[in-house]
Scaffold this motif. Structure first.
Motif, PDB file in Angstrom:
ATOM      1  N   PRO A   1       0.835  -1.206   0.000  1.00 10.95           N
ATOM      2  CA  PRO A   1       0.000   0.000   0.000  1.00 10.95           C
ATOM      3  C   PRO A   1       0.868   1.254   0.000  1.00 10.95           C
ATOM      4  O   PRO A   1       2.081   1.169   0.197  1.00 10.95           O
ATOM      5  CB  PRO A   1      -0.806  -0.130   1.297  1.00 10.95           C
ATOM      6  CG  PRO A   1      -0.164  -1.196   2.091  1.00 10.95           C
ATOM      7  CD  PRO A   1       0.663  -2.018   1.193  1.00 10.95           C
ATOM      8  N   PRO A   2       0.252   2.421  -0.245  1.00 12.30           N
ATOM      9  CA  PRO A   2       1.019   3.677  -0.286  1.00 12.30           C
ATOM     10  C   PRO A   2       1.887   3.846   0.955  1.00 12.30           C
ATOM     11  O   PRO A   2       1.488   3.506   2.067  1.00 12.30           O
ATOM     12  CB  PRO A   2      -0.073   4.738  -0.357  1.00 12.30           C
ATOM     13  CG  PRO A   2      -1.208   4.048  -1.013  1.00 12.30           C
ATOM     14  CD  PRO A   2      -1.138   2.623  -0.580  1.00 12.30           C
TER      15      PRO A   2
ATOM     16  N   TRP B   1       4.783   6.578  -3.039  1.00 13.88           N
ATOM     17  CA  TRP B   1       3.658   7.433  -2.654  1.00 13.88           C
ATOM     18  C   TRP B   1       2.309   6.813  -2.896  1.00 13.88           C
ATOM     19  O   TRP B   1       1.374   6.995  -2.129  1.00 13.88           O
ATOM     20  CB  TRP B   1       3.754   8.769  -3.390  1.00 13.88           C
ATOM     21  CG  TRP B   1       4.973   9.538  -3.002  1.00 13.88           C
ATOM     22  CD1 TRP B   1       5.806   9.268  -1.962  1.00 13.88           C
ATOM     23  CD2 TRP B   1       5.496  10.691  -3.645  1.00 13.88           C
ATOM     24  NE1 TRP B   1       6.816  10.172  -1.920  1.00 13.88           N
ATOM     25  CE2 TRP B   1       6.664  11.072  -2.932  1.00 13.88           C
ATOM     26  CE3 TRP B   1       5.097  11.452  -4.753  1.00 13.88           C
ATOM     27  CZ2 TRP B   1       7.429  12.160  -3.297  1.00 13.88           C
ATOM     28  CZ3 TRP B   1       5.854  12.542  -5.113  1.00 13.88           C
ATOM     29  CH2 TRP B   1       7.010  12.896  -4.395  1.00 13.88           C
ATOM     30  N   LEU B   2       2.191   6.091  -4.004  1.00 15.54           N
ATOM     31  CA  LEU B   2       0.894   5.501  -4.330  1.00 15.54           C
ATOM     32  C   LEU B   2       0.929   3.982  -4.233  1.00 15.54           C
ATOM     33  O   LEU B   2       0.057   3.307  -4.733  1.00 15.54           O
ATOM     34  CB  LEU B   2       0.447   5.938  -5.730  1.00 15.54           C
ATOM     35  CG  LEU B   2       0.191   7.438  -5.888  1.00 15.54           C
ATOM     36  CD1 LEU B   2      -0.111   7.784  -7.335  1.00 15.54           C
ATOM     37  CD2 LEU B   2      -0.962   7.887  -5.002  1.00 15.54           C
ATOM     38  N   GLY B   3       1.967   3.451  -3.597  1.00 15.73           N
ATOM     39  CA  GLY B   3       2.058   2.000  -3.447  1.00 15.73           C
ATOM     40  C   GLY B   3       2.770   1.361  -4.629  1.00 15.73           C
ATOM     41  O   GLY B   3       3.260   2.035  -5.535  1.00 15.73           O
TER      42      GLY B   3
ATOM     43  N   ASP C   1       2.737  -2.262  -7.419  1.00 15.58           N
ATOM     44  CA  ASP C   1       1.888  -3.335  -7.951  1.00 15.58           C
ATOM     45  C   ASP C   1       2.494  -4.699  -7.617  1.00 15.58           C
ATOM     46  O   ASP C   1       3.513  -4.782  -6.925  1.00 15.58           O
ATOM     47  CB  ASP C   1       1.647  -3.146  -9.455  1.00 15.58           C
ATOM     48  CG  ASP C   1       2.895  -3.414 -10.280  1.00 15.58           C
ATOM     49  OD1 ASP C   1       3.932  -3.726  -9.690  1.00 15.58           O
ATOM     50  OD2 ASP C   1       2.808  -3.293 -11.509  1.00 15.58           O
TER      51      ASP C   1
ATOM     52  N   GLY D   1      -5.625  -2.825 -12.155  1.00 16.79           N
ATOM     53  CA  GLY D   1      -6.117  -2.526 -10.816  1.00 16.79           C
ATOM     54  C   GLY D   1      -7.428  -3.243 -10.538  1.00 16.79           C
ATOM     55  O   GLY D   1      -7.642  -3.789  -9.452  1.00 16.79           O
TER      56      GLY D   1
ATOM     57  N   ALA E   1      -5.427  -5.521  -3.481  1.00 17.50           N
ATOM     58  CA  ALA E   1      -4.695  -4.259  -3.536  1.00 17.50           C
ATOM     59  C   ALA E   1      -5.564  -3.155  -4.132  1.00 17.50           C
ATOM     60  O   ALA E   1      -5.362  -2.752  -5.268  1.00 17.50           O
ATOM     61  CB  ALA E   1      -3.415  -4.445  -4.358  1.00 17.50           C
TER      62      ALA E   1
ATOM     63  N   TRP F   1      -5.623  -0.077  -3.821  1.00 20.17           N
ATOM     64  CA  TRP F   1      -4.983   1.172  -4.233  1.00 20.17           C
ATOM     65  C   TRP F   1      -4.578   1.149  -5.700  1.00 20.17           C
ATOM     66  O   TRP F   1      -4.425   2.179  -6.311  1.00 20.17           O
ATOM     67  CB  TRP F   1      -3.777   1.472  -3.333  1.00 20.17           C
ATOM     68  CG  TRP F   1      -2.717   0.411  -3.379  1.00 20.17           C
ATOM     69  CD1 TRP F   1      -1.668   0.362  -4.233  1.00 20.17           C
ATOM     70  CD2 TRP F   1      -2.620  -0.732  -2.534  1.00 20.17           C
ATOM     71  NE1 TRP F   1      -0.921  -0.760  -3.986  1.00 20.17           N
ATOM     72  CE2 TRP F   1      -1.480  -1.456  -2.944  1.00 20.17           C
ATOM     73  CE3 TRP F   1      -3.382  -1.230  -1.475  1.00 20.17           C
ATOM     74  CZ2 TRP F   1      -1.088  -2.647  -2.336  1.00 20.17           C
ATOM     75  CZ3 TRP F   1      -2.993  -2.414  -0.881  1.00 20.17           C
ATOM     76  CH2 TRP F   1      -1.861  -3.108  -1.301  1.00 20.17           C
TER      77      TRP F   1
ATOM     78  N   ILE G   1      -7.719   2.523  -7.199  1.00 22.90           N
ATOM     79  CA  ILE G   1      -8.114   3.863  -6.752  1.00 22.90           C
ATOM     80  C   ILE G   1      -7.139   4.932  -7.250  1.00 22.90           C
ATOM     81  O   ILE G   1      -7.550   6.001  -7.695  1.00 22.90           O
ATOM     82  CB  ILE G   1      -8.250   3.876  -5.216  1.00 22.90           C
ATOM     83  CG1 ILE G   1      -9.424   2.975  -4.821  1.00 22.90           C
ATOM     84  CG2 ILE G   1      -8.479   5.281  -4.690  1.00 22.90           C
ATOM     85  CD1 ILE G   1      -9.480   2.634  -3.359  1.00 22.90           C
ATOM     86  N   GLY G   2      -5.831   4.631  -7.232  1.00 26.78           N
ATOM     87  CA  GLY G   2      -4.842   5.610  -7.690  1.00 26.78           C
ATOM     88  C   GLY G   2      -5.053   6.031  -9.139  1.00 26.78           C
ATOM     89  O   GLY G   2      -5.390   7.194  -9.398  1.00 26.78           O
TER      90      GLY G   2
ATOM     91  N   SER H   1      -8.597   7.630  -9.846  1.00 26.10           N
ATOM     92  CA  SER H   1      -8.904   9.004  -9.451  1.00 26.10           C
ATOM     93  C   SER H   1      -8.116  10.019 -10.278  1.00 26.10           C
ATOM     94  O   SER H   1      -8.653  11.079 -10.619  1.00 26.10           O
ATOM     95  CB  SER H   1      -8.674   9.215  -7.949  1.00 26.10           C
ATOM     96  OG  SER H   1      -7.627   8.444  -7.475  1.00 26.10           O
TER      97      SER H   1
END
Lengths: 314, 326
Positions: free
Chosen positions: A65-66, A71-73, A75, A271, A278, A280, A283-284, A287
């Motif tokens: 995770p982040p 910063w954003l995790g 993969d 994702g 996972a 994020w 979501i990363g 968004s």
């Protein structure tokens, strides 16, 4: 002499200055513009500056995770998601800009010629637009991608033969995307431009140009098209988000860009597949993608209000 | 009205013919036939396959044969529902040919099994779009510039900017995986319909809410509304009795693009939710380069969209007869 006259004409009316003032007063449009420009700059400048890599794997790390470090995790292959979003943004924004440009050039030329010619040619040209309009753009683009797959794969294989062109890997697929998306997005532009040309060509200065003996092509591209800039700019700004959306749609379905390249669409697809473990990863990119679309739409709406253009999109 | 409908119907024939011809030749001119992707097919087998599907014939003859097979030769709509799903061959004598990927099935059979699923999904989605969008738009217009209006407008903007392929997985994450209220995929029970229909419908609900609000606000500023108000009509009566019919015009004209959008949206939705519909089949056939199946599906979509658009146009003219002469 002609050039000087045109410049005087532009200097004489303060449409541009007026529009700029009105645009700056629109907070949502300014925020949208700043966001898009900042994002584009980040996508271009940040990866080389920070030494980020979209392909560097760290399998021991896996999906995290982040955190402060990422910063954003990361993969499942341990690749930094922030770097991948920036690289994906390069592809998505580039496809958006270039395919919109393709659509702009085709649409403006087609619409202007059709509108100026009038009569039978106009009817025939607009009939073609109507027919392509009968199918949803996505179906057409999917067909085009099927159609272009082989030639483009061959181009890719050919490019791979040259060492010094290794940076262009996967260019074939992207060229295919430009062509396929550009081939459908010009339709609305052509309609808008034609409508504008129909009203402009009745003005006196066009008659004057014709009396001076100028040919139709010169009149269309030197006298009419410069007066269309308002609606054309507005509509191009509104085309970019729909192109980005279309590209991501295709990439999500697996018909767009291929690995090792990735666009926002492929990131969202990855994702979505891994969201249980996972979230994020969904979501990363999701968004950032939504924010970009929102910003471009705000900017386009703001420009439309500022330039006071009535362009009905669909 | 009859002449209007007849004229529009006649206009669709050349359009369909051109779409068919263009798609047919575009697909046939792609280098590499449908069998080149499969591994190690010997030349003899390839020759037999091509002969079996008639692909060794001159292109013109293939085209003529395809066109003839497509022509409706009987008219028995009541037989449409005799088999499983929609039996186009029994009802109209339309034969879409064989799939080159699923060699044991005709395209008619594939369409018969998968089209009803997609139609049901699309129908639910439109229901969600209208059921959410209309009330929201009316509410926003009637309570203009209040918090209700602002909330509805931001919801609409959100729906427009979050595409279905982000919204779908997010809804699954929240309602299927975290809360466990609804199934995440499949197409067996009524509860399976909820998430796909909501995902697909929300985008259009957003557009419809926006259009309804705009249309109603336009109408509400007109003189006859002021007259109605001056005569003491209640707000409810002004909005629903006088304004709504005129205010809905932009929504009706949006239904055409919305239908086309629901169809292309179904490609993504059916992939996300593992729904055995025609949209997913179309994308897969594009992948597999199952040319006859791509061709048949595109044609079917064209007929569907043109037909539904015609219906929308008729409703529009009925609501606003001035349009007939444009």
């Amino acid at each position: 002499m002609f050039r000087r006259k045109l410049n005087n004409l532009e200097a004489g009316n303060s449409l541009g200055a007026d529009a700029w003032r009105r645009l700056r007063a629109n907070r949502a449009a300014v925020a949208g513009g700043v966001f898009v420009l900042g994002l584009a700059a980040a996508c271009i400048l940040l990866p080389p500056l920070l030494g980020l890599s979209y392909s560097e794997q760290n399998l021991a790390l896996g999906a995290t995770p982040p955190s402060v470090e990422h910063w954003l995790g990361t993969d499942i292959h341990g690749r930094d998601l922030f770097a991948r979003i920036l690289y994906g943004g390069r592809i998505s924004l580039m496809v958006g800009a270039v395919a919109s440009l393709v659509a702009l050039v085709i649409g403006v030329s087609y619409g202007a010629i059709s509108g100026y010619a009038g009569g039978r040619l106009d009817r025939a040209m607009m009939r073609v637009v109507d027919i392509i309009y009968a199918l949803p753009f996505t179906i057409f683009v999917i067909l085009m991608m099927v159609f272009l797959k082989d030639p483009m794969d061959r181009l890719d294989a050919w490019l791979r033969g040259f060492d010094w062109l290794s940076g262009l890997q996967g260019a074939g697929r992207i060229l295919g995307l430009f062509a396929a998306i550009g081939a459908v997005e010009w339709l609305t532009m052509a309609r808008i431009v034609r409508g504008q040309v129909l009203s402009i060509k009745k003005l006196d200065y066009i008659d004057a140009a014709r009396v001076l003996g100028y040919g139709p092509m010169r009149i269309i591209f030197r006298h009419i098209v410069p007066n269309l800039l308002g609606p054309v700019i507005v509509f191009t700004t509104l085309t970019i988000p729909s192109v980005i959306l279309l590209e991501s749609f295709l990439s999500f379905l697996g018909l767009g860009v291929d690995a090792p390249l990735s666009s926002w669409g492929t990131l969202i697809k990855e994702g979505a597949e891994k969201m249980e473990d996972a979230p994020w990863l969904l979501i990363g990119p999701g968004s950032i993608f939504a924010l970009t679309l929102l910003s471009l739409n705000f900017l386009g709406d703001g420009l439309r209000d500022a330039l006071d253009v009535r362009s009905g999109k669909h | 009205m009859f002449r209007f409908i007849a004229r529009r119907l006649l206009e669709t024939i050349p359009v369909l013919l051109i779409i068919l011809t263009a798609t047919f030749f575009m697909i046939r001119l792609v280098p590499g036939g449908p069998f080149t992707t499969e591994r190690a097919v010997s030349p003899e087998v390839l020759k037999n396959l091509n002969a079996y599907y008639g692909l060794d014939r001159p292109l013109g003859e293939q085209y003529a044969r395809y066109l003839w097979n497509l022509c409706p030769k009987t008219f028995a709509p009541w037989r449409l529902f005799e088999g499983d799903g929609l039996d186009l061959k029994a009802a109209f004598g339309i034969d879409l040919g064989y799939s080159t990927k699923y060699t044991n099935r005709t395209i008619n059979e594939i369409v018969a099994a998968k089209l009803p699923v997609s139609l049901e999904l699309g129908g639910w989605a439109l229901l969600v779009a209208l059921g959410v969008g209309l009330p929201l738009g009316v509410l926003a217009a009637a309570r203009r510039n209040t918090w209700l209006d602002h909330t509805a407008s931001s919801f609409a903007m959100l729906g427009i900017c979050v595409p279905t392929f982000v919204m779908g997985p997010l809804l699954v994450l929240v309602f299927a995986i975290t809360l466990r209220w609804l199934p995440s995929s499949g197409w067996y029970f009524p509860s399976d319909r909820v998430l796909p229909a909501v995902t697909l419908g929300l985008v259009y609900a957003a557009y419809i809410a926006r259009l309804t609000r705009g249309g109603l606000l336009d109408v509400l500023s007109q003189d006859y509304i002021r007259t109605a108000r001056a005569k003491g009509a209640s707000e409810l009566r002004v909005v629903f009795g006088h304004a709504l019919r005129g205010g809905l015009l932009p929504v009706v004209s949006f239904l055409g693009p919305a239908i086309a959008g629901v169809i292309s949206g179904s490609f993504v939705i059916e992939t996300i939710f593992q729904i055995p519909g025609l949209g997913r089949q179309f994308v897969e056939s594009a992948f597999n380069r199952d040319q006859p199946l791509v061709l048949g599906t595109v044609l079917l979509y064209a007929v569907l969209i043109i037909g539904l658009n015609l219906l929308v146009d008729i409703v529009q003219v009925w609501l606003n007869p001035r349009l007939k002469f444009e």
